[in-house]
Design an enzyme around this catalytic site. Structure first.
Site, PDB file in Angstrom:
ATOM      1  N   LYS A  13       0.840  -1.210   0.000  1.00  0.00           N
ATOM      2  CA  LYS A  13       0.000   0.000   0.000  1.00  0.00           C
ATOM      3  C   LYS A  13       0.874   1.260   0.000  1.00  0.00           C
ATOM      4  CE  LYS A  13      -2.106  -1.138   3.876  1.00  0.00           C
ATOM      5  NZ  LYS A  13      -1.438  -2.424   4.165  1.00  0.00           N
ATOM      6  N   ARG A  88      -9.977   1.216   8.037  1.00  0.00           N
ATOM      7  CA  ARG A  88      -9.555  -0.123   8.428  1.00  0.00           C
ATOM      8  C   ARG A  88     -10.685  -0.962   8.973  1.00  0.00           C
ATOM      9  NH1 ARG A  88      -3.739   0.656   8.570  1.00  0.00           N
ATOM     10  NH2 ARG A  88      -2.823  -1.282   9.201  1.00  0.00           N
ATOM     11  N   ARG A 127      11.810  -6.232   5.955  1.00  0.00           N
ATOM     12  CA  ARG A 127      11.608  -4.834   5.562  1.00  0.00           C
ATOM     13  C   ARG A 127      12.401  -3.898   6.486  1.00  0.00           C
ATOM     14  NH1 ARG A 127       5.764  -2.144   5.655  1.00  0.00           N
ATOM     15  NH2 ARG A 127       5.636  -3.200   7.650  1.00  0.00           N
ATOM     16  N   ARG A 155      10.829  -2.584  11.831  1.00  0.00           N
ATOM     17  CA  ARG A 155       9.667  -2.200  12.634  1.00  0.00           C
ATOM     18  C   ARG A 155       9.360  -3.289  13.661  1.00  0.00           C
ATOM     19  NH1 ARG A 155       4.970  -0.160   8.577  1.00  0.00           N
ATOM     20  NH2 ARG A 155       3.711  -1.374  10.016  1.00  0.00           N
ATOM     21  N   ARG A 166      -1.432  -8.834  13.403  1.00  0.00           N
ATOM     22  CA  ARG A 166      -1.886  -7.830  12.434  1.00  0.00           C
ATOM     23  C   ARG A 166      -2.655  -8.483  11.284  1.00  0.00           C
ATOM     24  NH1 ARG A 166       3.545  -5.534  10.828  1.00  0.00           N
ATOM     25  NH2 ARG A 166       2.445  -4.268   9.306  1.00  0.00           N
TER      26      ARG A 166
END
Ligand code: AP5
Length: 213
Positions: A13, A88, A127, A155, A166
């Site tokens: 995204k 969301r 990432r 992260r 998540r």
């Protein structure tokens, strides 16, 4: 142009919203980036949101809707915006419609990025994100940010246990929005595997097809 990028964690995204922003010159509104910045700066918003984010849970709707209402009300959003991370859940989607009002609500388009679970796990396992400007890199990339020279970090919420949480939160709360926008004729699904450039081309084609309707 009012575009929502919809998709699970790691679907791209942020990557796609950034590309569209660079091309179209309309603001990219990333709620995740806004919240991470607030946490880093230790603002009241950051102190409130931090605990939810660490657990991979959603920050309460009231907080998020206020944040988006204020941001969309800024002058640079008058010609459109790209939402990455909002809405969301159904309550946020309904609040967005209310914020936009009738005219703009009808030009809203949700782009659903479709990515298999294995690919999501692969992408997020390594990432790297810049601590200073928030730029995002795939695992193979450098130790410092190519944009601002800041240090890169992984992260906290990309650690496997929080990531699983998540993904569950996405399935339960956010995935139903696919049907929500489909029913309103506002959904386009885009296969989001391949290079970021290939996915971007598909995004452009999807937007072109909708404009030509
Ligand atoms: P947020 O930051 O929005 O996290 P997310 O939705 O889980 O999305 P990600 O940022 O993980 O992934 P992405 O889809 O943007 O993928 P990216 O482009 O980075 O939210 C974080 C937290 O904030 C939430 O858990 C929640 O607590 C809170 N929050 C935020 N918004 C909220 C809201 N509205 N309500 C309540 N709470 C909220 O790409 C991922 C990786 O893959 C990168 O390394 C990238 O380089 C790579 N990549 C991208 N595209 C490709 C490709 N085509 N091929 C190979 N690699 C690729």
């Amino acid at each position: 142009m009012e575009v929502i990028f919809l998709g699970p964690p790691g679907s791209g995204k942020g990557t796609q919203a950034q590309k569209l922003h660079e091309e179209e010159g309309i603001p990219q509104i990333s709620t995740g980036d806004m919240l991470r910045r607030a946490v880093r700066m230790g603002t009241p918003l950051g102190r409130e949101a931090g605990g939810y984010m660490e657990r991979g849970a959603l920050v309460p709707d009231g907080v998020m809707v206020k944040l988006i209402r204020e941001r969309i009300g800024e002058p640079d959003c008058a010609g459109g915006f790209i939402l990455d991370g909002f809405p969301r859940n159904r309550a946020q989607a309904e609040a967005l419609e209310e914020v936009l009002g009738e005219g703009e609500r009808d030009s809203l388009l949700a782009l659903h990025l479709e990515v298999p679970r294995e690919e999501i796990l692969r992408r997020l396992a390594g990432r790297l994100t810049c601590q200073v400007c928030g730029a995002v890199y795939p695992p193979r990339d450098p130790a410092i940010c190519e944009v601002c020279g800041g240090p890169l970090y992984q992260r906290e919420d990309d650690r496997r246990e929080t990531l699983e949480r998540r993904l569950e939160v996405y399935q339960k709360n956010t995935a139903p929005l696919i049907e929500y926008y489909r029913k309103r004729g506002r959904l386009v699904s885009v296969p989001a595997v391949g290079t970021p450039e290939e996915v971007h081309r598909r995004v452009r084609e999807a937007l072109g097809a909708v404009k030509a309707r």
